[in-house]
Design a protein around this motif. Structure first.
Motif, PDB file in Angstrom:
ATOM      1  N   GLY A 202      82.463 -30.835  30.798  1.00 28.53           N
ATOM      2  CA  GLY A 202      82.944 -29.962  29.738  1.00 28.53           C
ATOM      3  C   GLY A 202      81.919 -29.045  29.124  1.00 28.53           C
ATOM      4  N   CYS A 203      80.806 -28.799  29.822  1.00 33.28           N
ATOM      5  CA  CYS A 203      79.754 -27.930  29.276  1.00 33.28           C
ATOM      6  C   CYS A 203      79.386 -26.860  30.295  1.00 33.28           C
ATOM      7  CB  CYS A 203      78.505 -28.739  28.942  1.00 33.28           C
ATOM      8  SG  CYS A 203      78.699 -29.913  27.598  1.00 33.28           S
ATOM      9  N   ARG A 204      78.761 -25.782  29.789  1.00 31.05           N
ATOM     10  CA  ARG A 204      78.195 -24.771  30.680  1.00 31.05           C
ATOM     11  C   ARG A 204      76.742 -24.517  30.296  1.00 31.05           C
ATOM     12  NH1 ARG A 204      77.855 -19.703  28.213  1.00 31.05           N
ATOM     13  NH2 ARG A 204      79.208 -19.415  26.384  1.00 31.05           N
ATOM     14  N   PRO A 205      75.891 -24.205  31.263  1.00 30.15           N
ATOM     15  CA  PRO A 205      74.479 -23.964  30.949  1.00 30.15           C
ATOM     16  C   PRO A 205      74.298 -22.713  30.097  1.00 30.15           C
ATOM     17  CG  PRO A 205      74.833 -24.300  33.320  1.00 30.15           C
ATOM     18  CD  PRO A 205      76.178 -24.106  32.699  1.00 30.15           C
ATOM     19  N   SER A 238      70.743 -16.792  22.756  1.00 33.82           N
ATOM     20  CA  SER A 238      71.335 -16.118  23.914  1.00 33.82           C
ATOM     21  C   SER A 238      72.853 -16.042  23.822  1.00 33.82           C
ATOM     22  CB  SER A 238      70.947 -16.858  25.208  1.00 33.82           C
ATOM     23  OG  SER A 238      71.645 -18.098  25.330  1.00 33.82           O
ATOM     24  N   LEU A 239      73.444 -16.788  22.881  1.00 38.44           N
ATOM     25  CA  LEU A 239      74.888 -16.801  22.727  1.00 38.44           C
ATOM     26  C   LEU A 239      75.365 -15.575  21.948  1.00 38.44           C
ATOM     27  CD1 LEU A 239      75.342 -20.551  21.677  1.00 38.44           C
ATOM     28  CD2 LEU A 239      75.670 -19.572  23.959  1.00 38.44           C
ATOM     29  N   LYS A 246      80.323 -21.231  16.437  1.00 33.54           N
ATOM     30  CA  LYS A 246      80.989 -22.476  16.816  1.00 33.54           C
ATOM     31  C   LYS A 246      80.061 -23.471  17.519  1.00 33.54           C
ATOM     32  CE  LYS A 246      85.463 -20.198  17.458  1.00 33.54           C
ATOM     33  NZ  LYS A 246      86.607 -19.967  18.387  1.00 33.54           N
ATOM     34  N   ALA A 247      78.799 -23.078  17.700  1.00 30.60           N
ATOM     35  CA  ALA A 247      77.916 -23.873  18.551  1.00 30.60           C
ATOM     36  C   ALA A 247      77.289 -25.072  17.853  1.00 30.60           C
ATOM     37  CB  ALA A 247      76.812 -22.988  19.128  1.00 30.60           C
ATOM     38  N   GLN A 299      72.975 -26.908  27.207  1.00 29.92           N
ATOM     39  CA  GLN A 299      74.381 -26.755  27.579  1.00 29.92           C
ATOM     40  C   GLN A 299      75.228 -26.525  26.334  1.00 29.92           C
ATOM     41  OE1 GLN A 299      75.294 -27.558  31.100  1.00 29.92           O
ATOM     42  NE2 GLN A 299      73.070 -27.502  31.364  1.00 29.92           N
ATOM     43  N   LEU A 300      76.299 -25.757  26.467  1.00 28.39           N
ATOM     44  CA  LEU A 300      77.247 -25.515  25.385  1.00 28.39           C
ATOM     45  C   LEU A 300      78.595 -26.127  25.745  1.00 28.39           C
ATOM     46  CD1 LEU A 300      78.012 -24.111  22.687  1.00 28.39           C
ATOM     47  CD2 LEU A 300      78.732 -22.140  24.070  1.00 28.39           C
TER      48      LEU A 300
END
Length: 391
Positions: A202-205, A238-239, A246-247, A299-300
């Motif tokens: 459930g995460c992405r780098p 970087s987001l 929301k992070a 990871q997010l």
């Protein structure tokens, strides 16, 4: 030999012996005979009634082997029941499959670590097992230690399962046939049975991948030529502005499963929690033992990443293993933090499985920890979806 068959069903409501009996008889009728294996997932409120439920399902369902577990919720096919009383059942009739159940006691785990001891206890060597089902009580059994032992005793053999859960004391339970088991249950599936597990974390780098250059047990000090905290700050920056809002509380570390890659993508990491970060020292504490030389990337976790990850894994599974048909059945272990809490609506994970594999008999639960392989090694996960496809 009869063709393998599977049936799944959910019952929503408080425990009723007549209703459970009718469900058991209907399940057996749809299977066309006695099941080889029956797996039950019950809501926490069912814990006081599990002995009765298991007895009814065993007697009227003619179940020679039944395992049951409580969870924060249960599911069957495309429906998820997070805050409802009830249970789901998967009945499997597979003439080519053999099963070996093993009750797991905490004192045995503390005393024995050698693979040969476990081969003797189970009566099985690593080459004799297609895969293991593992359901455990986290209040009693140290699951991560068990999996380290299991990976040594049965290298390369996949394990699917999860940790029982309950909202109050006394609601966490694992049953084998009609009796509670203190620690947990492992069931070996053997013979002519297909056993394929996919784990979506459930995460992405985010940010860049780094080589760990300074670490002490679970404390990260330096990544590449800079501090672990600065790398975390860079990943956050970087987001997009919307993602940064929301992070907070949803950034994790990912440890590369294999170092031998030119590029790293979603699914190439073992995801673990960030326990704390200190900007003054540059250190970051994580929920894993880290060694110098490992590749790490932050990871997010968000709904879009979780759905995308599971969809991609299911599509790959379909192409590689079921290009002209579909599995016999699926068992599903979902983190209790997924469901409505992650997606905002119920049924997203279970619905996605049904979208890719229509009318597939499937049952499962919302676990307190999910078990499944990443690469060829079995781990305990959080925030994940672990899906076992049987054929």
């Amino acid at each position: 030999m009869d063709a393998p068959r599977a049936v799944s069903v959910a019952y929503s409501g408080s425990f009723s012996e007549p209703a459970s009996r009718a469900l058991a008889e209907d399940l057996r009728a749809k299977l066309g005979g006695d099941p080889s294996l029956t797996v039950v997932f019950a809501s926490p409120s069912y814990a006081p009634y599990l002995t009765d439920l298991c007895e009814v399902l065993t007697i009227y369902g003619h179940a020679p082997l039944l395992v049951a577990v409580t969870g924060q919720g249960f599911l069957a096919e495309g429906a998820e029941f997070e805050a409802e009383e009830g249970f789901s059942v998967l009945g499997l009739r597979h003439p080519g499959m053999r099963t070996t159940p093993v009750a797991l006691l905490p004192e045995e785990l503390e005393a024995e670590e050698e693979p040969a001891t476990w081969h003797q206890k189970t009566g099985l060597g690593p080459g004799e097992v297609a895969g293991w089902l593992l359901l455990a009580n986290p209040n009693v059994l140290p699951a991560e230690r068990l999996l380290r032992i299991w990976n040594r005793a049965y290298p390369g053999v996949p394990v699917w399962g999860g940790l029982a859960g309950g909202t109050r004391e006394g609601e966490t339970a694992v049953f084998l046939d009609r009796k509670p088991v203190e620690g947990g249950v492992a069931i070996a599936l053997q013979g002519e049975v297909g056993f394929h597990v996919v784990v979506s974390q459930g995460c992405r780098p985010i940010g860049d991948p780094y080589t760990v250059t300074g670490a002490d047990r679970n404390i990260l000090y330096t990544l590449g030529s800079g501090s672990a905290y600065q790398a975390l700050a860079n990943a956050f920056e970087s987001l997009s502005e919307r993602e940064r809002e929301k992070a907070h509380g949803h950034i994790f570390v990912g440890l590369a499963v294999s170092e031998y890659r030119d590029e790293f993508h979603q699914g190439d990491f073992l995801v673990r929690n960030i326990l704390g970060a200190d900007p003054s020292s540059g250190a970051v504490a994580v929920g894993a033992l880290v060694r110098v030389g490992q590749t790490l990337q932050y990871q997010l976790r968000d709904p879009e990443s979780a759905e995308r990850s599971l969809r991609q894994l299911l599509q790959t599974e379909k192409i590689e293993h079921f290009p002209t048909g579909k599995p016999l059945a699926a068992l599903v272990s979902l983190c209790a933090g997924r469901g409505k809490g992650l997606f905002g609506v119920a049924g997203r994970d279970a619905g996605l499985i049904q979208e890719l594999f229509p009318r597939l008999p499937a049952a499962g639960f919302f676990a307190s920890g999910e078990i499944g392989p990443v690469g060829n090694v079995n781990y305990l996960h959080g925030y994940s979806a672990s899906v076992l496809f049987l054929s």
